[in-house]
Design an enzyme around this catalytic site. Structure first.
Site, short mmCIF file in Angstrom:
data_model
loop_
_atom_site.label_atom_id
_atom_site.label_comp_id
_atom_site.label_asym_id
_atom_site.label_seq_id
_atom_site.Cartn_x
_atom_site.Cartn_y
_atom_site.Cartn_z
N SER A 13 -1.42 -1.31 -9.83
CA SER A 13 -2.29 -2.05 -8.92
C SER A 13 -1.63 -2.26 -7.57
CB SER A 13 -2.63 -3.41 -9.54
OG SER A 13 -3.22 -3.23 -10.80
N HIS A 62 -5.83 4.48 -15.72
CA HIS A 62 -5.84 3.74 -14.44
C HIS A 62 -5.47 4.73 -13.33
CE1 HIS A 62 -4.14 0.05 -12.04
NE2 HIS A 62 -5.37 0.31 -11.70
N ARG A 87 -5.94 -11.05 -11.19
CA ARG A 87 -5.92 -10.93 -12.64
C ARG A 87 -4.84 -11.86 -13.21
NH1 ARG A 87 -3.78 -6.89 -14.11
NH2 ARG A 87 -3.35 -5.81 -12.15
N ARG A 135 -10.14 -8.57 -1.15
CA ARG A 135 -10.71 -7.25 -1.47
C ARG A 135 -12.09 -7.06 -0.87
NH1 ARG A 135 -8.08 -4.13 -5.86
NH2 ARG A 135 -6.17 -5.26 -6.29
N TYR A 154 -12.91 -13.91 -10.74
CA TYR A 154 -12.28 -12.94 -9.84
C TYR A 154 -12.09 -11.56 -10.46
CZ TYR A 154 -9.87 -11.44 -5.72
OH TYR A 154 -9.57 -10.78 -4.56
N LYS A 168 -11.76 -3.39 -15.73
CA LYS A 168 -10.52 -3.27 -16.53
C LYS A 168 -10.78 -3.54 -18.01
CE LYS A 168 -8.69 -2.31 -12.79
NZ LYS A 168 -7.45 -1.90 -12.19
N CYS A 196 -0.78 -0.10 -5.36
CA CYS A 196 0.28 0.88 -5.06
C CYS A 196 -0.28 2.17 -4.48
CB CYS A 196 1.11 1.16 -6.31
SG CYS A 196 2.12 -0.26 -6.78
N ASP A 251 -9.89 4.26 -8.93
CA ASP A 251 -9.19 3.30 -9.79
C ASP A 251 -9.13 3.70 -11.26
OD1 ASP A 251 -7.78 0.71 -9.70
OD2 ASP A 251 -9.39 -0.01 -10.99
P1 GTP Z 1 -5.68 -1.54 -6.94
O1 GTP Z 1 -7.07 -1.59 -6.41
O2 GTP Z 1 -5.07 -2.89 -7.12
O3 GTP Z 1 -5.58 -0.76 -8.20
O4 GTP Z 1 -4.75 -0.89 -5.79
P2 GTP Z 1 -4.56 0.62 -5.28
O5 GTP Z 1 -3.61 1.34 -6.16
O6 GTP Z 1 -5.87 1.24 -5.03
O7 GTP Z 1 -3.79 0.40 -3.88
P3 GTP Z 1 -4.31 0.58 -2.37
O8 GTP Z 1 -4.61 2.01 -2.03
O9 GTP Z 1 -5.38 -0.40 -2.12
O10 GTP Z 1 -3.01 0.17 -1.57
C1 GTP Z 1 -2.38 -1.08 -1.73
C2 GTP Z 1 -1.50 -1.39 -0.55
O11 GTP Z 1 -0.53 -0.35 -0.39
C3 GTP Z 1 -2.28 -1.47 0.76
O12 GTP Z 1 -1.77 -2.53 1.53
C4 GTP Z 1 -1.98 -0.14 1.43
O13 GTP Z 1 -2.03 -0.23 2.83
C5 GTP Z 1 -0.56 0.19 0.92
N1 GTP Z 1 -0.35 1.66 0.84
C6 GTP Z 1 -1.18 2.58 0.31
N2 GTP Z 1 -0.70 3.84 0.47
C7 GTP Z 1 0.49 3.71 1.08
C8 GTP Z 1 1.47 4.65 1.53
O14 GTP Z 1 1.35 5.87 1.37
N3 GTP Z 1 2.57 4.14 2.15
C9 GTP Z 1 2.74 2.79 2.33
N4 GTP Z 1 3.83 2.38 2.94
N5 GTP Z 1 1.82 1.87 1.95
C10 GTP Z 1 0.71 2.32 1.33
C1 SPV Z 2 -6.13 -3.80 -10.21
O1 SPV Z 2 -5.54 -4.89 -10.27
O2 SPV Z 2 -5.63 -2.74 -10.64
C2 SPV Z 2 -7.45 -3.73 -9.57
C3 SPV Z 2 -8.09 -4.99 -9.18
O3 SPV Z 2 -8.00 -2.65 -9.43
S1 SPV Z 2 -8.87 -5.79 -10.49
O4 SPV Z 2 -10.24 -5.30 -10.58
O5 SPV Z 2 -8.87 -7.23 -10.20
O6 SPV Z 2 -8.20 -5.52 -11.73
MN MN Z 3 -6.58 -0.94 -10.09
#
Ligand code: GTP
Ligand code: SPV
Ligand code: MN
Length: 607
Positions: A273, A251, A83, A391, A222, A231, A275, A302
């Site tokens: 994002s 979110h 983004r 992704r 993307y 979003k 996290c 999400d």
């Molecule tokens: P978006 O799709 O961007 O909104 O991301 P998201 O909030 O869904 O994050 P996601 O669950 O994909 O995790 C992002 C990164 O954080 C990945 O590399 C995970 O492996 C890492 N991660 C997720 N949960 C944990 C956790 O509990 N501990 C740690 N250390 N890392 C984590």
């Molecule tokens: C985020 O960035 O929070 C995502 C990926 O979930 S995107 O769809 O590119 O915004």
């Molecule tokens: Mn997201």
């Protein structure tokens, strides 16, 4: 694929029974001059044909079909991998409505600027009309949109991520006819116009016109820049509508936690994002919990739309139908559920591949990839093999823990709202807000280290209220007031908590094991809701002591034990001062009650 509808610049374009939609498609076609127009019906045949065409054009590469049936790889332009917040605008008549949290441009200027880019941009290309529904197609909480795009990759992703095609078009036509019968405008759907353009970062904009229910996105293919249902619609435009109509577009993931007694509590959690939302939404309980009968149900990973029901509780739907999840870090250990979900029928974007053409990313396993995300022979000196924001796109239905209630038209009732971010220091593992107003302050005061999900520097702590900094379609001060407005007599609001999985020790390593072990924290949260767990009152909220949580089998260092369960007054005083400055930046829009609440916490810390 459907017989393509030939483009006639004179006379009406056939396609929909809704004249307002045909008219808009006609106007866009006259501006962008596509060679063909294709109205998407969402059928499996159409999807197959689309995949075949993209394979022929080299937009999609087949992955190892033996290990990954019907899985595909897309390599995006190397300058188009995330983004772009600095190119994202909210264009309202009054600048003050967009607020300091958004880049703003006057609507007329914005239209002129971006329409100049759209002029003739689809020459030689196919214009796809993509009708979609955000939310279960029969849900009163769902909302529809139409995305026009010249990217077949976007069409394929929209088909996975939304309810796309004939059923959505039928709902759009029905709602249009009903609105017209009431004497209102028939175009009740969100209009999203997207073109890849030249994929030039210098000629790229993501523009929102909430007053017109319109989105215009140019120059990126993307993720959130291009899949406009996500979003742009489900957060930026929807948050604007939600404020007007008394609901919330957030979110947040939605997850059901079923205890051994068979009772399920639904939790909505806002993390910025990359996290941890997808991971928490798909959590697999530690072995002992599984044996005891704990189960976790995935509703969404999400976005969450919620509104008060007649019973006073907040009821939530996931407006999406699929996951656009972060690949790096996904492994059999961290998220076996995600691995099972993406074993087939998945589009991977910007991952690496092994020598036998399987998708690969950092953290998956210890194989060495053959090609990096740009298709070059892997060379560790050039950085990670998979792009950090690589992704997967996959249907939610493929998730083994997809909740049987995920498609309930009325949604699921929310028992707790959880805020969280990446905080290497200060913030304990979990705490509970004392009431709704305090909880809104906790959300408004969130901060987190930036990640690769957006272009720009990573690892910089920034304030990110409710994880909505890049996504709130209006003034944050008004947004906080909107949140507070749900606290009315008769409301049975969820309890609000804050978590931090990302606290680090002196050695730079995470103090908390995270992933499946996070269920221990969710257990405490659920038991607090049920009035069965203890904690200690501190100025920042109620914290569990170590023995208020089940930590059996978790190895924690002394540093972890002292860091994860403590409120350090001096450090929090500085934090509250910073929060005060941050809120001051939103001026008179910040509700008095929030400022008073901040002062109350600051006084308690000083006292
Ligand atoms: P978006 O799709 O961007 O909104 O991301 P998201 O909030 O869904 O994050 P996601 O669950 O994909 O995790 C992002 C990164 O954080 C990945 O590399 C995970 O492996 C890492 N991660 C997720 N949960 C944990 C956790 O509990 N501990 C740690 N250390 N890392 C984590
Ligand atoms: C985020 O960035 O929070 C995502 C990926 O979930 S995107 O769809 O590119 O915004
Ligand atoms: Mn997201």
């Amino acid at each position: 694929m459907n017989a393509v509808t030939p483009l006639h610049h004179t006379g009406p374009l056939r396609g929909s029974r809704l004249e307002a939609l045909n008219r808009w498609v006609g106007q866009v076609a006259a501006l962008t001059r596509p060679e063909r127009i294709h109205w998407c019906d969402g059928s499996p045949e159409e999807y197959e044909a689309l995949l075949a065409r993209m394979q022929a054009d080299g937009i999609l590469l087949p992955l190892n079909q033996r290990t990954h049936p019907n899985c595909w790889l897309h390599r995006s332009d190397p300058d188009d991998v995330a983004r772009v917040e600095h190119l994202t605008f909210v264009c309202t008549r009054d600048r003050d409505d967009a607020g300091p949290n958004n880049h703003w441009m006057a609507p007329a200027e914005a239209h002129a600027k971006i329409d100049a880019l759209f002029e003739g941009c689809m020459r030689g290309r196919t214009l796809y009309v993509v009708p979609y529904c955000m939310g279960p197609i029969d849900s009163p909480l769902a909302r529809c949109g139409v995305e026009i795009t010249d990217s077949p990759y976007v069409v394929a992703n929209m088909r996975i991520m939304t309810r796309m095609g004939a059923a959505a078009l039928a709902r759009i036509e029905r709602e249009g006819a009903e609105a017209a019968a009431r004497g209102e405008r028939a175009d009740t759907f969100v209009k999203g116009l997207h073109s890849l353009g030249e994929l030039d970062p210098e000629r790229r904009f993501i523009m929102h016109f909430p007053e017109e229910l319109a989105i215009k996105s140019y120059g990126s293919g993307y993720g959130g820049n291009a899949l406009l249902g996500k979003k742009c619609h489900a957060l930026r435009i929807a948050s604007w509508q939600a404020r007007q109509e008394g609901w919330l577009a957030e979110h947040m993931l939605i997850v059901g936690i079923e205890n051994p007694q068979g009772e399920t509590h639904y939790i909505a959690a806002a993390f910025p994002s990359a996290c941890g939302k997808t991971n928490l939404a798909m959590l697999i309980p530690p072995e002992r919990y599984r044996a005891a009968g704990w189960r976790v149900w995935t509703v969404g990973d999400d976005i969450c739309w919620m509104r008060p029901g007649e019973d006073g509780r907040l009821w939530a739907i996931n407006p999406e139908a699929g996951f656009f999840g972060v690949a790096p870090g996904t492994s059999a250990k961290s998220n076996p559920n995600a691995l099972a979900t993406i074993a087939r029928d998945t589009i991977f974007t910007n991952v690496a591949v092994t020598d036998d053409n399987q998708p690969w990313w950092e953290g998956l396993d210890d194989r060495v990839p053959a090609l990096d995300w740009q298709g070059r022979p892997y060379d560790p000196d050039r950085g990670p093999a998979a792009h950090p924001n690589s992704r997967f796109t996959v249907s939610a239905k493929q998730c083994p823990t997809y909740s049987p209630h995920a498609e309930d038209p009325q949604g699921v009732p929310i028992s707790a709202i959880v805020f969280g971010g990446r905080r290497a220091s200060l913030v304990p593992l979990v705490f509970e807000a004392r009431d709704w107003t305090h909880g809104v302050l906790v959300g408004a005061a969130m901060a987190s280290e930036t990640t690769a999900a957006a272009a720009g520097r990573t690892g910089v702590v920034r304030r990110d209220p409710m994880a909505m900094t890049p996504f709130c379609g209006y003034h944050f001060g008004d947004y906080f007031a909107h949140w507070l407005s749900f606290d009315v007599p008769g409301a049975k609001l969820p309890k609000i908590f804050h978590v931090n999985w990302f606290r680090k020790g002196e050695d730079g390593k995470f103090l908390w094991p995270g992933f499946g072990e996070n269920l221990r924290v969710l257990e405490w949260i659920v038991e607090r809701i049920e009035g069965r767990a203890d904690g200690v009152d501190t100025p920042i909220g109620v914290l569990p002591r170590e023995n208020d949580m089940d930590l059996d089998g978790v190895e924690l260092s002394g540093e972890a034990r002292s860091g994860l369960f403590a409120c350090v007054r001096e450090a929090w005083q500085a934090e509250l001062a910073e929060i005060g400055e941050f809120l001051d930046g939103y001026g008179a829009h910040v509700p008095e009650a929030l400022a008073v609440e901040r002062q109350r916490v600051a006084d308690a810390l000083a006292g």
